[in-house]
Scaffold this motif. Sequence first.
Motif, short mmCIF file in Angstrom:
data_model
loop_
_atom_site.label_atom_id
_atom_site.label_comp_id
_atom_site.label_asym_id
_atom_site.label_seq_id
_atom_site.Cartn_x
_atom_site.Cartn_y
_atom_site.Cartn_z
N GLN A 4 0.85 -1.19 0.00
CA GLN A 4 0.00 0.00 0.00
C GLN A 4 0.89 1.24 0.00
N GLY A 5 0.51 2.25 -0.75
CA GLY A 5 1.27 3.50 -0.82
C GLY A 5 2.31 3.54 -1.94
N THR A 6 2.46 2.42 -2.67
CA THR A 6 3.41 2.38 -3.79
C THR A 6 2.99 3.40 -4.84
N VAL A 7 3.96 4.13 -5.38
CA VAL A 7 3.71 5.09 -6.45
C VAL A 7 4.46 4.62 -7.69
N ARG A 8 3.75 4.57 -8.81
CA ARG A 8 4.35 4.30 -10.12
C ARG A 8 4.00 5.48 -11.03
N GLY A 9 5.02 6.01 -11.68
CA GLY A 9 4.77 7.10 -12.62
C GLY A 9 5.58 8.31 -12.25
N MET A 10 5.41 9.29 -12.99
CA MET A 10 4.42 9.67 -14.00
C MET A 10 5.03 9.43 -15.39
N HIS A 11 4.55 8.44 -16.13
CA HIS A 11 5.15 8.00 -17.38
C HIS A 11 4.35 8.46 -18.61
N TYR A 12 5.09 8.62 -19.72
CA TYR A 12 4.47 8.87 -21.02
C TYR A 12 5.50 8.57 -22.10
N GLN A 13 5.03 8.47 -23.32
CA GLN A 13 5.91 8.29 -24.47
C GLN A 13 5.68 9.43 -25.44
N VAL A 14 6.77 9.85 -26.10
CA VAL A 14 6.71 10.94 -27.07
C VAL A 14 6.70 10.36 -28.49
N PRO A 15 6.31 11.18 -29.49
CA PRO A 15 6.32 10.71 -30.88
C PRO A 15 7.73 10.24 -31.27
N PRO A 16 7.79 9.24 -32.11
CA PRO A 16 6.71 8.65 -32.90
C PRO A 16 5.97 7.52 -32.18
N GLN A 73 -1.06 5.67 -7.30
CA GLN A 73 -0.64 5.22 -5.98
C GLN A 73 -1.60 4.14 -5.51
N THR A 74 -1.03 3.07 -4.95
CA THR A 74 -1.88 1.99 -4.46
C THR A 74 -2.50 2.40 -3.12
N LEU A 75 -3.79 2.22 -3.01
CA LEU A 75 -4.52 2.54 -1.79
C LEU A 75 -4.69 1.31 -0.91
N TYR A 80 6.85 12.35 -9.49
CA TYR A 80 5.52 12.24 -8.86
C TYR A 80 5.26 13.34 -7.84
N ASN A 81 6.34 13.88 -7.25
CA ASN A 81 6.19 14.90 -6.21
C ASN A 81 6.72 16.26 -6.66
N ASP A 82 6.67 16.51 -7.96
CA ASP A 82 7.14 17.79 -8.50
C ASP A 82 6.30 18.92 -7.91
N ASN A 138 2.09 19.86 -7.99
CA ASN A 138 1.34 19.89 -6.73
C ASN A 138 0.24 18.82 -6.67
N ILE A 139 0.60 17.59 -7.06
CA ILE A 139 -0.35 16.49 -6.97
C ILE A 139 -0.49 16.09 -5.50
N GLN A 140 -1.72 16.01 -5.03
CA GLN A 140 -1.99 15.64 -3.65
C GLN A 140 -2.28 14.14 -3.58
N TRP A 141 -1.25 13.35 -3.33
CA TRP A 141 -1.41 11.90 -3.23
C TRP A 141 -2.11 11.59 -1.90
N PRO A 142 -2.99 10.60 -1.88
CA PRO A 142 -3.76 10.30 -0.67
C PRO A 142 -2.91 9.80 0.51
N LEU A 143 -1.79 9.14 0.21
CA LEU A 143 -0.95 8.53 1.25
C LEU A 143 0.50 8.96 1.06
N PRO A 144 1.30 8.88 2.12
CA PRO A 144 2.74 9.06 1.90
C PRO A 144 3.24 7.96 0.96
#
Length: 177
Positions: A55-67, A122-124, A148-150, A154-160
């Motif tokens: 519980q509380g694991t954070v994965r991300g913030m991921h994305y892919q760019v072109p192409p 984040q896993t709850l 994730y904590n940039d 200012n993302i308010q994650w529910p858990l530490p």
Amino acid sequence: MIFTETPLAGAYVVDIDKKADNRGFFARTFCANEFSELGMKPEVAQINLCYNGTQGTVRGMHYQVPPASETKLVRCTRGAIYDVIVDLRPDSPTYLQHFGVELTADNYRALYVPELFAHGYQTLTPEAEIVYVVSEFYTPGCERGLRYNDPKLNIQWPLPASLISDKDNSWDLLADA
């Protein structure tokens, strides 16, 4: 399916439309025609499963760019997560704004993530499983991420944050990019 557009144009919360009887229920979770009608990209290149024991694991913030920009349809199939997207489209009126929603095995809800949106969660609960339907193949050279904590997001994650990978913890801050 029931599509609710988020405040970030092109991103949708997707709820199922249950057809119930004495056996339980039936519901469609994907339909290429319905996705296309809303301007969503219905292509499927990969379907990924992710398991998180803590519980509380954070994965991300991921994305892919072109192409290799990708869309994702994210659903929690065991436990619960807080799922977050960030709009990275430079010409968008919601550039760098984020949206979060709780996805659980019990609410059957999914989140459609458009191209050029960072995604993380984040896993709850412990032992959370997430299924991603992805429109593009994983392309390491096109992979990018946000911290994730940039403070700028200012993302308010529910858990530490209890667990986060070294890679996810080392993405540059927006102020340094």
